[in-house]
Write an enzyme that holds these catalytic residues in place. Structure first.
Site, PDB file in Angstrom:
ATOM      1  N   GLN A  95       0.809  -1.222   0.000  1.00  0.00           N
ATOM      2  CA  GLN A  95       0.000   0.000   0.000  1.00  0.00           C
ATOM      3  C   GLN A  95       0.844   1.276   0.000  1.00  0.00           C
ATOM      4  O   GLN A  95       0.342   2.350  -0.286  1.00  0.00           O
ATOM      5  CB  GLN A  95      -0.941   0.007   1.215  1.00  0.00           C
ATOM      6  CG  GLN A  95      -2.019  -1.050   1.132  1.00  0.00           C
ATOM      7  CD  GLN A  95      -2.857  -1.082   2.387  1.00  0.00           C
ATOM      8  OE1 GLN A  95      -2.488  -1.718   3.364  1.00  0.00           O
ATOM      9  NE2 GLN A  95      -3.968  -0.368   2.386  1.00  0.00           N
ATOM     10  N   HIS A 110      -6.737  -9.866   5.166  1.00  0.00           N
ATOM     11  CA  HIS A 110      -6.876  -8.677   4.303  1.00  0.00           C
ATOM     12  C   HIS A 110      -5.492  -8.160   3.892  1.00  0.00           C
ATOM     13  O   HIS A 110      -5.255  -7.860   2.711  1.00  0.00           O
ATOM     14  CB  HIS A 110      -7.660  -7.620   5.099  1.00  0.00           C
ATOM     15  CG  HIS A 110      -7.812  -6.291   4.443  1.00  0.00           C
ATOM     16  ND1 HIS A 110      -9.037  -5.764   4.078  1.00  0.00           N
ATOM     17  CD2 HIS A 110      -6.905  -5.338   4.112  1.00  0.00           C
ATOM     18  CE1 HIS A 110      -8.874  -4.567   3.548  1.00  0.00           C
ATOM     19  NE2 HIS A 110      -7.570  -4.284   3.554  1.00  0.00           N
ATOM     20  N   HIS A 147      -3.247  -8.021   0.154  1.00  0.00           N
ATOM     21  CA  HIS A 147      -2.522  -6.907  -0.481  1.00  0.00           C
ATOM     22  C   HIS A 147      -1.191  -7.399  -1.048  1.00  0.00           C
ATOM     23  O   HIS A 147      -0.772  -6.985  -2.130  1.00  0.00           O
ATOM     24  CB  HIS A 147      -2.249  -5.799   0.540  1.00  0.00           C
ATOM     25  CG  HIS A 147      -3.403  -4.855   0.758  1.00  0.00           C
ATOM     26  ND1 HIS A 147      -3.984  -4.145  -0.261  1.00  0.00           N
ATOM     27  CD2 HIS A 147      -4.053  -4.490   1.898  1.00  0.00           C
ATOM     28  CE1 HIS A 147      -4.959  -3.379   0.229  1.00  0.00           C
ATOM     29  NE2 HIS A 147      -5.031  -3.574   1.534  1.00  0.00           N
TER      30      HIS A 147
END
Ligand code: K1U
Ligand code: ZN
Length: 167
Positions: free
Chosen positions: A51, A133, A137
């Site tokens: 991210q 989660h 990514h």
């Protein structure tokens, strides 16, 4: 210490696969410190290196109420999982969107710690959801990819509009 910019959906760099970390260097320690500062400041309960446009297998998670239990997982693997749970998820790369996703209820995880040692633990509830989660990514998957094409297209259009307005 540094706050790192978080990639915003549908940035194609969110779809890049992360490479395993071979060695814990000072750069890795610095990255983990900056990831933690970025996650706590957002605020969030997790963050993946992907991210912040670093494509290495590193995630951090802190689902404690006191926000004082940082879990650093390098090259994380899920060795076993059981059951199903549905929880509303958010994502710092898709701000303002919350949707329920199917996740394993219980997971057995192996990862490397910042001291280079492998460790294993079991996880459930929100922490297990968050780990799944964040691990998504690392393999270039965003939680909205689990939604219907219609919902995902609406979210994509909303994000692109917000990004145009804030540019
Ligand atoms: O962007 C991310 O991957 C972080 C994300 C993690 C996550 C949240 C909920 C379910 C699964 C994974 C977030 O932290 S979104 C923000 C959030 O949920 C939150 C923020 C502050 C306090 C509590 C929750
Ligand atoms: Zn996310």
């Amino acid at each position: 210490m540094a706050l790192l910019p978080i990639l915003q959906y549908p940035d194609p760099r969110l779809y890049q696969k992360a490479a395993p970390v071979r060695e814990i260097t000072q750069d890795i320690r610095d990255l983990v410190r900056d990831l933690a500062e970025t996650m706590y400041s957002a605020p969030g309960v997790g963050l993946a290196a992907t991210q912040v446009d670093v494509h290495k297998q590193i995630i951090i998670v802190d689902t404690s109420d006191a926000r004082d239990t940082l879990l650093v997982l390098i090259n994380p693997e899920i060795l076993a999982s059981e059951g199903v749970q549905y929880r509303e998820e958010g994502c710092l790369s898709v701000p303002g969107i919350y949707e329920s996703v199917e996740r394993a209820e219980w997971i057995h995880v192996r990862a490397m710690a910042l001291d280079g040692k492998l460790f294993e633990f079991e996880s459930e509830q929100l922490q297990a959801v968050c780990i799944q989660h964040e691990m998504d990514h690392l393999r270039g998957k965003v939680f909205v990819d689990y939604l219907s094409r219609l919902k995902r297209n609406r979210i994509r259009a909303k994000m692109q509009k917000q990004q145009r307005l804030s540019a």
